[in-house]
Design an enzyme around this catalytic site. Structure first.
Site, PDB file in Angstrom:
ATOM      1  N   GLY A  10       0.925  -1.274  -0.069  1.00 64.39           N
ATOM      2  CA  GLY A  10      -0.084   0.122   0.176  1.00 64.39           C
ATOM      3  C   GLY A  10       1.009   1.220   0.096  1.00 64.39           C
ATOM      4  CB  ALA A  11       4.323   1.720  -1.426  1.00 67.75           C
ATOM      5  N   GLY A  42      10.900   4.970  -5.537  1.00 70.53           N
ATOM      6  CA  GLY A  42      11.822   3.861  -5.464  1.00 70.53           C
ATOM      7  C   GLY A  42      11.309   2.722  -6.519  1.00 70.53           C
ATOM      8  CG  ASN A  74       0.432   1.487   4.802  1.00 71.67           C
ATOM      9  OD1 ASN A  74       0.112   2.026   5.681  1.00 71.67           O
ATOM     10  ND2 ASN A  74       0.412   2.071   3.492  1.00 71.67           N
ATOM     11  CB  SER A 126      -6.867   1.383  12.454  1.00 66.87           C
ATOM     12  OG  SER A 126      -7.918   2.534  12.627  1.00 66.87           O
ATOM     13  CE1 TYR A 138      -8.908  -0.467   8.003  1.00 61.61           C
ATOM     14  CE2 TYR A 138      -9.450   1.111   9.688  1.00 61.61           C
ATOM     15  CZ  TYR A 138      -8.413   0.557   8.612  1.00 61.61           C
ATOM     16  OH  TYR A 138      -7.156   1.536   8.627  1.00 61.61           O
ATOM     17  CB  ALA A 139     -12.141  -2.199  14.398  1.00 61.39           C
ATOM     18  CB  ALA A 140     -12.500  -7.424  13.086  1.00 53.68           C
ATOM     19  CB  ALA A 141      -9.158  -6.332   9.351  1.00 57.30           C
TER      20      ALA A 141
END
Length: 238
Positions: A10-11, A42, A74, A126, A138-141
């Site tokens: 996720g760069a 890069g 990320n 997060s 999302y929070a679980a992940a």
């Protein structure tokens, strides 16, 4: 300072791009994985990290060409849904994108780090792991990434490889601002939970990650650093 080579998922946007720019400016080599290229400082490999087979193939190729010293997991996917509306297919997608690439990337570069007795891994989690509306998946992940780090840190504690977590609070990325423009109800809601009364900047989150990737962070492992303007400790007194 020794030049290191880091792999970042996720760069090309937000925190990932800010980190890539900081590491590159410091003289390190950066290899990024993302779906799109946006002036990456890069070597960028374009890949959909939701595609397990494609991700495995890319990682196999990269580890045959680069000697990696560290990894930043990320990449993330958010699909906001209230609990009464959560679809299991969406839940599976969010868990897969946040967690599967982290495992695959770690497995790919781990043998090399082990053989050299040095490595740095940072999982980007997060603030939402402490509770947030419409963030069931999302929070679980992101909590899963914290759990990964603690387990990996224990397994690798004697190898010279550290594994830590940075958990950002609301951060002023382009995507965040698109969804929460100045003066909006969303902006006010997020700011109400941040004692510093401002949003984080991608460079500020990146700086915390960069430190945990550094030589000086060698005695820190299995830890979660909240970079959130104080949001994780409570609201400031009125």
């Amino acid at each position: 300072m020794k030049t290191r080579t880091f792999l970042i998922t996720g760069a090309t946007k937000g925190i990932g791009l800010a980190l890539s720019q900081q590491l590159s400016a410091a003289g390190h080599n950066v290899v990024g994985l993302a779906r799109h290229s946006e002036g990456f400082p890069g070597h960028l490999v374009t890949v959909d990290l939701a595609d397990r087979l494609a991700t495995e193939q890319v990682l196999h190729d990269l580890t045959s060409r680069y000697v990696f010293d560290g990894l930043v997991n990320n990449v993330g996917l958010v699909r906001p849904q209230a609990i009464g509306e959560v679809k299991l297919d969406d839940l599976d997608s969010v868990l897969a994108v946040n967690l599967h690439p982290a495992v695959l990337a770690m497995q790919a570069i781990l043998p090399g780090m082990r053989s050299r007795g040095w490595g740095r891994v940072v999982n980007v989690s997060s603030l939402t792991v402490l509770g947030a509306i419409e963030r069931t998946a999302y929070a679980a992940a992101k909590a899963g990434l914290m759990s990964f780090a603690r387990s990996w840190a224990l397994e690798l504690a004697a190898t010279g490889i550290t594994v830590n977590v940075v958990a950002p609070g609301p951060t002023e990325t382009e995507l965040f601002r698109a969804n929460n423009p100045p003066g909006s109800a969303g902006e006010k809601r997020y700011l109400s939970g941040v004692p510093m009364q401002r949003f984080g900047k991608p460079d500020e989150i990146a700086a915390a990650i960069a430190f945990l990737l550094s030589e000086d962070a060698g005695f820190i492992t299995g830890q979660t650093l909240y970079v959130d303007g104080g949001a994780s400790i409570g609201k400031a007194s009125m």
